[in-house]
Motif scaffolding. Structure first.
Motif, PDB file in Angstrom:
ATOM      1  N   SER A  71       0.768  -1.253  -0.211  1.00 11.39           N
ATOM      2  CA  SER A  71       0.152  -0.122  -0.012  1.00 11.39           C
ATOM      3  C   SER A  71       0.790   1.118   0.066  1.00 11.39           C
ATOM      4  N   ALA A  72       2.084   1.255   0.701  1.00 11.56           N
ATOM      5  CA  ALA A  72       2.824   2.443   0.823  1.00 11.56           C
ATOM      6  C   ALA A  72       4.195   2.200   0.469  1.00 11.56           C
ATOM      7  N   GLY A  73       4.787   1.396  -0.091  1.00  8.40           N
ATOM      8  CA  GLY A  73       6.060   1.125  -0.411  1.00  8.40           C
ATOM      9  C   GLY A  73       7.027   1.275   0.861  1.00  8.40           C
ATOM     10  N   PHE A  74       8.105   1.718   0.458  1.00  7.40           N
ATOM     11  CA  PHE A  74       9.178   1.895   1.459  1.00  7.40           C
ATOM     12  C   PHE A  74       9.157   3.373   1.925  1.00  7.40           C
ATOM     13  N   SER A  75       8.103   3.844   2.648  1.00  8.25           N
ATOM     14  CA  SER A  75       7.808   5.103   3.123  1.00  8.25           C
ATOM     15  C   SER A  75       7.391   5.041   4.653  1.00  8.25           C
ATOM     16  N   LYS A  76       7.232   6.406   5.189  1.00 17.59           N
ATOM     17  CA  LYS A  76       6.803   6.632   6.481  1.00 17.59           C
ATOM     18  C   LYS A  76       5.237   6.048   6.545  1.00 17.59           C
ATOM     19  N   MET A  77       4.625   6.359   5.509  1.00 14.49           N
ATOM     20  CA  MET A  77       3.220   5.786   5.668  1.00 14.49           C
ATOM     21  C   MET A  77       3.263   4.294   5.771  1.00 14.49           C
ATOM     22  N   ALA A  78       4.120   3.496   5.000  1.00  9.34           N
ATOM     23  CA  ALA A  78       4.268   2.143   5.431  1.00  9.34           C
ATOM     24  C   ALA A  78       4.411   1.639   6.744  1.00  9.34           C
ATOM     25  N   VAL A  79       5.361   2.424   7.516  1.00  8.62           N
ATOM     26  CA  VAL A  79       5.464   2.344   8.906  1.00  8.62           C
ATOM     27  C   VAL A  79       4.261   2.435   9.803  1.00  8.62           C
ATOM     28  N   ALA A  80       3.469   3.647   9.199  1.00  7.06           N
ATOM     29  CA  ALA A  80       2.263   3.856   9.991  1.00  7.06           C
ATOM     30  C   ALA A  80       1.257   2.342   9.861  1.00  7.06           C
ATOM     31  N   VAL A  81       1.239   1.956   8.507  1.00  5.72           N
ATOM     32  CA  VAL A  81       0.253   0.729   8.236  1.00  5.72           C
ATOM     33  C   VAL A  81       0.753  -0.270   9.017  1.00  5.72           C
ATOM     34  N   LEU A  82       2.236  -0.491   8.999  1.00  6.80           N
ATOM     35  CA  LEU A  82       2.652  -1.609   9.822  1.00  6.80           C
ATOM     36  C   LEU A  82       2.358  -1.537  11.175  1.00  6.80           C
ATOM     37  N   CYS A  83       2.537  -0.636  11.788  1.00 14.37           N
ATOM     38  CA  CYS A  83       2.107  -0.439  13.462  1.00 14.37           C
ATOM     39  C   CYS A  83       0.579  -0.521  13.610  1.00 14.37           C
ATOM     40  N   ALA A  84      -0.159   0.012  12.574  1.00 13.22           N
ATOM     41  CA  ALA A  84      -1.559  -0.124  12.747  1.00 13.22           C
ATOM     42  C   ALA A  84      -2.075  -1.505  12.849  1.00 13.22           C
ATOM     43  N   GLY A  85      -1.161  -2.343  11.814  1.00 18.66           N
ATOM     44  CA  GLY A  85      -1.558  -3.773  11.905  1.00 18.66           C
ATOM     45  C   GLY A  85      -1.269  -4.468  13.076  1.00 18.66           C
ATOM     46  N   VAL A  86      -0.008  -4.421  13.653  1.00 18.52           N
ATOM     47  CA  VAL A  86       0.415  -4.849  14.987  1.00 18.52           C
ATOM     48  C   VAL A  86      -0.304  -4.362  15.977  1.00 18.52           C
ATOM     49  N   LEU A  87      -0.556  -3.251  16.377  1.00 11.53           N
ATOM     50  CA  LEU A  87      -1.339  -2.802  17.283  1.00 11.53           C
ATOM     51  C   LEU A  87      -2.935  -3.122  17.208  1.00 11.53           C
ATOM     52  N   GLY A  88      -3.544  -3.458  15.972  1.00 10.97           N
ATOM     53  CA  GLY A  88      -4.797  -3.784  15.828  1.00 10.97           C
ATOM     54  C   GLY A  88      -4.905  -5.228  16.257  1.00 10.97           C
ATOM     55  N   ASN A  89      -3.966  -5.940  15.878  1.00 11.86           N
ATOM     56  CA  ASN A  89      -3.761  -7.471  16.207  1.00 11.86           C
ATOM     57  C   ASN A  89      -3.777  -7.687  17.729  1.00 11.86           C
ATOM     58  N   LEU A  90      -3.036  -6.534  18.625  1.00 14.76           N
ATOM     59  CA  LEU A  90      -3.119  -6.631  20.016  1.00 14.76           C
ATOM     60  C   LEU A  90      -4.329  -6.364  20.540  1.00 14.76           C
ATOM     61  N   VAL A  91      -5.045  -5.466  20.044  1.00 14.04           N
ATOM     62  CA  VAL A  91      -6.401  -5.132  20.534  1.00 14.04           C
ATOM     63  C   VAL A  91      -7.327  -6.541  20.444  1.00 14.04           C
ATOM     64  N   ASP A  92      -6.985  -7.126  19.249  1.00 19.54           N
ATOM     65  CA  ASP A  92      -7.872  -8.399  19.098  1.00 19.54           C
ATOM     66  C   ASP A  92      -7.626  -9.487  20.250  1.00 19.54           C
TER      67      ASP A  92
END
Length: 246
Positions: free
Chosen positions: A181-202
């Motif tokens: 979705s965002a390649g090698f960018s800061k936005m990709a880091v945002a997506v990665l963190c969102a996925g990890v944190l969302g999984n933690l919420v789950d």
């Protein structure tokens, strides 16, 4: 870059989704209502979030189907009835893809904030994929299992029980969505963190409300993807704020 006319793009998307729906029903991966709902969500995501949203959704679905069927014989031994279900129902489809569909629907009418919505869609799907891979493959490759609420050893397969290996696999899945979705960018880091944190919420919801039978698994998955979208939106705001200071 070749740009398809709007009508041709829509027909192409419908053709792709129709083929996927047919295969999923024939191979018993989805019920007919689930396949129809998945096709509708896929079309809405494509119209609102473009190729990025659609390919992220397809990536989640493909890897999710594979992970669910991978070593199903071993996973079946964990369940009381000795069966590991693979065929998804409409409620499960909406729980995992509904947030992406809703956000994409909004994005279709609010093109001014399209970049934000696309990132939120990616965050929701990164969270959904992280959850699916960590739970399905964690049961196979995990070594030690812990209750995320008490941090004590617990039985694998139960709600809210995680392993280091499963968590890392889930993070890798979120990383794939981030790259797509965002390649090698800061936005990709945002997506990665969102996925990890969302999984933690789950996992936290699974260890608390789901185990206490206040909510079901579909609700947990929906809240997981919703939190992933929210975290991605926060990440988007942080990246933009940091960029504006320079």
């Amino acid at each position: 870059m070749v740009t398809l006319p709007t009508g041709a793009f829509q027909l192409l998307i419908l053709l792709i989704l129709g083929i996927i729906m047919y295969i999923c029903v024939r191979t018993r991966k989805l019920t007919v209502p689930a396949a129809l709902l998945a096709g509708m969500i896929g079309f809405i995501v494509a119209m609102g979030s473009g190729y990025i949203g659609l390919f992220s959704l397809i990536l989640f679905f493909a890897l999710g189907v594979w992970a669910t069927s991978h070593r199903k014989d071993l996973k079946a031994n964990i369940t009381p009835d000795g069966v590991h279900p693979e065929r998804r129902k409409a409620g499960q489809v909406f729980a995992n893809g509904g947030v992406a569909g809703i956000i994409s629907f909004i994005a279709y009418f609010d093109r001014m904030h399209e970049d934000l919505y696309v990132l939120m869609v990616a965050g929701s799907l990164a969270s959904a994929l992280a959850d699916t891979l960590s739970s399905e493959l964690g049961m196979v490759y995990g070594r030690s299992f812990y209750n995320v609420k008490t941090f004590r050893k617990d039985t694998k397969g139960l709600d809210g029980v995680v392993s280091l290996q499963g968590t890392l696999i889930g993070a890798a899945g979120a990383g794939l969505v981030a790259l797509l979705s965002a390649g090698f960018s800061k936005m990709a880091v945002a997506v990665l963190c969102a996925g990890v944190l969302g999984n933690l919420v789950d996992s936290i919801l699974g260890a608390t409300l789901e185990r206490g039978q206040q909510i079901g698994n579909d609700t947990v998955n929906f809240l997981n993807t919703l939190s992933g979208a929210i975290f991605a939106g926060i990440g988007y705001a942080i990246v933009h704020a940091s960029t504006a200071t320079y």
